[in-house]
Write a protein that holds these residues in place. Structure first.
Motif, PDB file in Angstrom:
ATOM      1  N   ILE A  28     -48.494 -55.679  -1.830  1.00 17.25           N
ATOM      2  CA  ILE A  28     -48.122 -56.735  -0.898  1.00 17.25           C
ATOM      3  C   ILE A  28     -46.738 -56.468  -0.313  1.00 17.25           C
ATOM      4  N   SER A  29     -46.666 -56.488   1.023  1.00  9.89           N
ATOM      5  CA  SER A  29     -45.432 -56.403   1.776  1.00  9.89           C
ATOM      6  C   SER A  29     -44.636 -55.129   1.428  1.00  9.89           C
ATOM      7  N   LYS A  30     -43.305 -55.166   1.603  1.00  7.10           N
ATOM      8  CA  LYS A  30     -42.487 -53.961   1.424  1.00  7.10           C
ATOM      9  C   LYS A  30     -42.531 -53.446  -0.013  1.00  7.10           C
ATOM     10  N   GLN A  31     -42.509 -54.354  -0.971  1.00 10.87           N
ATOM     11  CA  GLN A  31     -42.591 -53.906  -2.364  1.00 10.87           C
ATOM     12  C   GLN A  31     -43.926 -53.231  -2.618  1.00 10.87           C
ATOM     13  N   GLY A  32     -44.975 -53.712  -1.979  1.00  9.40           N
ATOM     14  CA  GLY A  32     -46.292 -53.098  -2.123  1.00  9.40           C
ATOM     15  C   GLY A  32     -46.327 -51.677  -1.583  1.00  9.40           C
ATOM     16  N   ILE A  33     -45.588 -51.422  -0.509  1.00 12.45           N
ATOM     17  CA  ILE A  33     -45.491 -50.062   0.026  1.00 12.45           C
ATOM     18  C   ILE A  33     -44.889 -49.144  -1.029  1.00 12.45           C
ATOM     19  N   LEU A  34     -43.785 -49.585  -1.633  1.00 10.69           N
ATOM     20  CA  LEU A  34     -43.126 -48.780  -2.664  1.00 10.69           C
ATOM     21  C   LEU A  34     -44.038 -48.584  -3.870  1.00 10.69           C
ATOM     22  N   ASP A  35     -44.739 -49.636  -4.257  1.00 10.96           N
ATOM     23  CA  ASP A  35     -45.624 -49.546  -5.421  1.00 10.96           C
ATOM     24  C   ASP A  35     -46.752 -48.551  -5.172  1.00 10.96           C
ATOM     25  N   PHE A  36     -47.326 -48.585  -3.976  1.00 13.00           N
ATOM     26  CA  PHE A  36     -48.428 -47.665  -3.710  1.00 13.00           C
ATOM     27  C   PHE A  36     -47.935 -46.221  -3.644  1.00 13.00           C
ATOM     28  N   ILE A  37     -46.805 -45.985  -2.981  1.00 19.81           N
ATOM     29  CA  ILE A  37     -46.308 -44.609  -2.872  1.00 19.81           C
ATOM     30  C   ILE A  37     -45.901 -44.088  -4.239  1.00 19.81           C
ATOM     31  N   LYS A  38     -45.376 -44.949  -5.082  1.00 18.21           N
ATOM     32  CA  LYS A  38     -45.058 -44.529  -6.451  1.00 18.21           C
ATOM     33  C   LYS A  38     -46.335 -44.131  -7.182  1.00 18.21           C
ATOM     34  N   GLN A  39     -47.403 -44.888  -6.985  1.00 17.28           N
ATOM     35  CA  GLN A  39     -48.682 -44.566  -7.622  1.00 17.28           C
ATOM     36  C   GLN A  39     -49.254 -43.260  -7.084  1.00 17.28           C
ATOM     37  N   ALA A  40     -49.217 -43.086  -5.773  1.00 22.24           N
ATOM     38  CA  ALA A  40     -49.821 -41.909  -5.139  1.00 22.24           C
ATOM     39  C   ALA A  40     -48.922 -40.675  -5.204  1.00 22.24           C
ATOM     40  N   GLY A  41     -47.641 -40.873  -5.523  1.00 26.95           N
ATOM     41  CA  GLY A  41     -46.705 -39.759  -5.502  1.00 26.95           C
ATOM     42  C   GLY A  41     -46.144 -39.534  -4.121  1.00 26.95           C
ATOM     43  N   CYS A  42     -47.039 -39.444  -3.157  1.00 28.23           N
ATOM     44  CA  CYS A  42     -46.618 -39.289  -1.765  1.00 28.23           C
ATOM     45  C   CYS A  42     -47.732 -39.762  -0.857  1.00 28.23           C
ATOM     46  N   ILE A  43     -47.386 -40.040   0.387  1.00 26.27           N
ATOM     47  CA  ILE A  43     -48.394 -40.220   1.420  1.00 26.27           C
ATOM     48  C   ILE A  43     -48.122 -39.164   2.481  1.00 26.27           C
ATOM     49  N   VAL A  63     -51.969 -52.550   1.979  1.00 29.62           N
ATOM     50  CA  VAL A  63     -50.799 -53.391   1.786  1.00 29.62           C
ATOM     51  C   VAL A  63     -50.933 -54.666   2.617  1.00 29.62           C
ATOM     52  N   LYS A  64     -51.039 -55.773   1.950  1.00 35.76           N
ATOM     53  CA  LYS A  64     -51.165 -57.059   2.642  1.00 35.76           C
ATOM     54  C   LYS A  64     -49.891 -57.356   3.417  1.00 35.76           C
ATOM     55  N   GLY A  65     -50.052 -57.675   4.697  1.00 40.77           N
ATOM     56  CA  GLY A  65     -48.914 -57.995   5.540  1.00 40.77           C
ATOM     57  C   GLY A  65     -48.163 -56.786   6.056  1.00 40.77           C
ATOM     58  N   PHE A  66     -48.742 -55.579   5.893  1.00 46.58           N
ATOM     59  CA  PHE A  66     -48.033 -54.359   6.305  1.00 46.58           C
ATOM     60  C   PHE A  66     -47.766 -54.338   7.807  1.00 46.58           C
ATOM     61  N   THR A  67     -46.548 -53.908   8.166  1.00 51.92           N
ATOM     62  CA  THR A  67     -46.213 -53.614   9.558  1.00 51.92           C
ATOM     63  C   THR A  67     -45.558 -52.244   9.609  1.00 51.92           C
ATOM     64  N   LYS A  68     -45.625 -51.607  10.762  1.00 54.69           N
ATOM     65  CA  LYS A  68     -45.017 -50.286  10.930  1.00 54.69           C
ATOM     66  C   LYS A  68     -43.510 -50.358  10.727  1.00 54.69           C
ATOM     67  N   GLN A  69     -42.911 -51.478  11.113  1.00 59.71           N
ATOM     68  CA  GLN A  69     -41.475 -51.642  10.971  1.00 59.71           C
ATOM     69  C   GLN A  69     -41.052 -51.623   9.504  1.00 59.71           C
ATOM     70  N   MET A  70     -41.901 -52.149   8.625  1.00 57.20           N
ATOM     71  CA  MET A  70     -41.581 -52.133   7.196  1.00 57.20           C
ATOM     72  C   MET A  70     -41.378 -50.714   6.690  1.00 57.20           C
ATOM     73  N   LEU A  71     -42.281 -49.816   7.066  1.00 59.49           N
ATOM     74  CA  LEU A  71     -42.168 -48.425   6.625  1.00 59.49           C
ATOM     75  C   LEU A  71     -40.928 -47.783   7.214  1.00 59.49           C
ATOM     76  N   TYR A  72     -40.666 -48.042   8.485  1.00 57.55           N
ATOM     77  CA  TYR A  72     -39.470 -47.496   9.137  1.00 57.55           C
ATOM     78  C   TYR A  72     -38.200 -47.958   8.411  1.00 57.55           C
ATOM     79  N   GLU A  73     -38.149 -49.223   8.052  1.00 54.60           N
ATOM     80  CA  GLU A  73     -36.969 -49.754   7.354  1.00 54.60           C
ATOM     81  C   GLU A  73     -36.792 -49.110   5.988  1.00 54.60           C
ATOM     82  N   LEU A  74     -37.883 -48.947   5.243  1.00 52.69           N
ATOM     83  CA  LEU A  74     -37.788 -48.344   3.917  1.00 52.69           C
ATOM     84  C   LEU A  74     -37.322 -46.893   3.990  1.00 52.69           C
ATOM     85  N   LEU A  75     -37.661 -46.217   5.092  1.00 51.02           N
ATOM     86  CA  LEU A  75     -37.253 -44.826   5.276  1.00 51.02           C
ATOM     87  C   LEU A  75     -35.821 -44.704   5.789  1.00 51.02           C
ATOM     88  N   TYR A  76     -35.464 -45.458   6.828  1.00 52.19           N
ATOM     89  CA  TYR A  76     -34.249 -45.161   7.583  1.00 52.19           C
ATOM     90  C   TYR A  76     -33.178 -46.253   7.534  1.00 52.19           C
TER      91      TYR A  76
END
Length: 391
Positions: A28-43, A63-76
């Motif tokens: 779910i949301s930004k934390q869900g992005i981190l949780d999934f990538i941690k599980q998968a190792g990488c995307i 990821v429930k509520g995912f937006t492209k901006q969320m990933l951009y923020e977590l990266l940059y």
């Protein structure tokens, strides 16, 4: 060694629950992005954007509520994720930076046009220190040098080499243009200077193998695209790694009824296996899957377990394609029910469903059509556009 025997249906349930593609959303949301990538190792990252880039497509289905901006923020902005090479060009958690120090060392010792790059590397880093970030056009080095596929200018070769070596990171992107900064200015010192946790190449192989098994969910000891970019991972090395991981009780053998091959999952996923053995009813969802989704990294395995044959036809000549240029698999419940070609028309801000191809054994029932309609509406919202009329 413990060994579990499960049905093919239970094998599908396990993979889909592990992937977060069945039942209620567990990411779910930004934390869900981190949780999934941690599980998968990488995307896996790919810059082509027909209806979202591959990394974004991978996350929108889970990821429930995912937006492209969320990933951009977590990266940059948040800098909790970073672009680097794992399974090809990928996105990884910043905490995993230390594990790839041996890869960075190899890039320091080897690489195309190494001497040319070494001559200008200090000057380039000084420019970046002054400016904060640069792209290749900001570095005025027009000399042509040998590169991996063809000649390129020294500016690009130097920036990419310093990125491979870990001196630079990607600061941000504008479209397909990469802007680089000094790694020391953005990676915390405790991560940047941390010791490589793998004390040998064999230990590094084991660590990467566990990541890939977690990314796919369940895998077999066979040649596979799931092992891409694990260097020297041939049959002998792979057999030794699997044997060691079994002895250490880090992976567990799973036998699927009526399948001759042995499959393996993480021992830490045994609770999920037991859940599937005790329950076969989970909330069904309909989702669109990315072409380079981690679940599809071993397409022969997907064919074996899900009876779904998928090929990404983007590099297939147009006249030889069976389906289309950029086609996404559709999963509904525990079945791959078909595939679809979708375009995000950025001029009209409309999502265009060019075609849907159902599998031969799938009847597009009212329930499936309703699930697809909801899925497409979510997908349009993810792409910040509206559904095209009469589609």
């Amino acid at each position: 060694m413990n060994k579990y025997v499960i049905s093919n249906k239970q094998a599908r349930l396990f993979i889909l629950l592990k992937q977060g593609l069945l039942g209620d959303y567990k990411f779910i949301s930004k934390q869900g992005i981190l949780d999934f990538i941690k599980q998968a190792g990488c995307i896996q990252f790919d810059p082509i954007d027909v209806c979202g880039k591959n990394a974004e497509l991978t996350l929108q289905s889970r990821v429930k509520g995912f937006t492209k901006q969320m990933l951009y923020e977590l990266l940059y902005q948040d800098r909790k994720l970073i672009d680097y090479f794992d399974k090809n060009l990928s996105i990884i958690c910043i905490e995993d930076w230390k594990y790839f120090s041996r890869i960075r060392l190899q890039n320091q010792q080897h690489g195309a046009s190494r001497d040319d790059v070494n001559e200008v590397s200090d000057a380039i880093k000084a420019i970046i220190k002054e400016k904060g970030f640069v792209c290749s056009k900001d570095i005025n080095l027009n000399k042509k040098v040998d590169w991996y596929w063809s000649e390129t200018n020294l500016s690009r070769a130097a920036l990419e080499t310093l990125y491979f070596r870990g001196d630079l990171i990607i600061h941000h992107k504008k479209g397909t243009i990469k802007y680089y900064s000094l790694a020391e200015d953005y990676i915390p010192q405790e991560i940047l200077c941390d010791k490589d946790p793998s004390d040998s190449e064999f230990e590094f192989m084991k660590w990467r193998t566990l990541r890939r098994i977690s990314a796919v969910g369940r895998i077999w000891n066979k040649p596979s695209d799931a092992w891409l970019n694990i260097h020297n991972f041939k049959a002998v090395q792979r057999n030794n790694v699997f044997e060691a991981l079994i002895k250490e009780d880090k992976i567990t053998e799973i036998q699927i009824e009526d399948k001759k091959d042995k499959f393996y999952c993480l021992t830490s996923d045994m609770d999920l296996i037991k859940s599937v053995l005790g329950n076969n009813k989970f909330k069904e969802r309909t989702e669109l899957i990315a072409p380079l989704d981690s679940m599809l990294w071993d397409r022969k395995l997907i064919k074996e377990i899900f009876n779904f044959d998928y090929k990404w036809e983007i590099y297939t000549p147009a006249g030889e394609r069976k389906y289309g240029y950029y086609v996404l698999p559709i999963i509904s419940g525990i079945n791959f029910v078909g595939r679809t070609e979708i375009i995000n028309d950025k001029n009209s801000k409309e999502l265009i469903i060019k075609n849907i191809w159902y599998e031969n054994n799938i009847e597009p029932s009212k329930k499936l059509k309703s699930g697809l309609e909801s899925c497409f509406k979510r997908f349009a919202k993810f792409n910040e556009c509206e559904m095209a009329a009469n589609k």
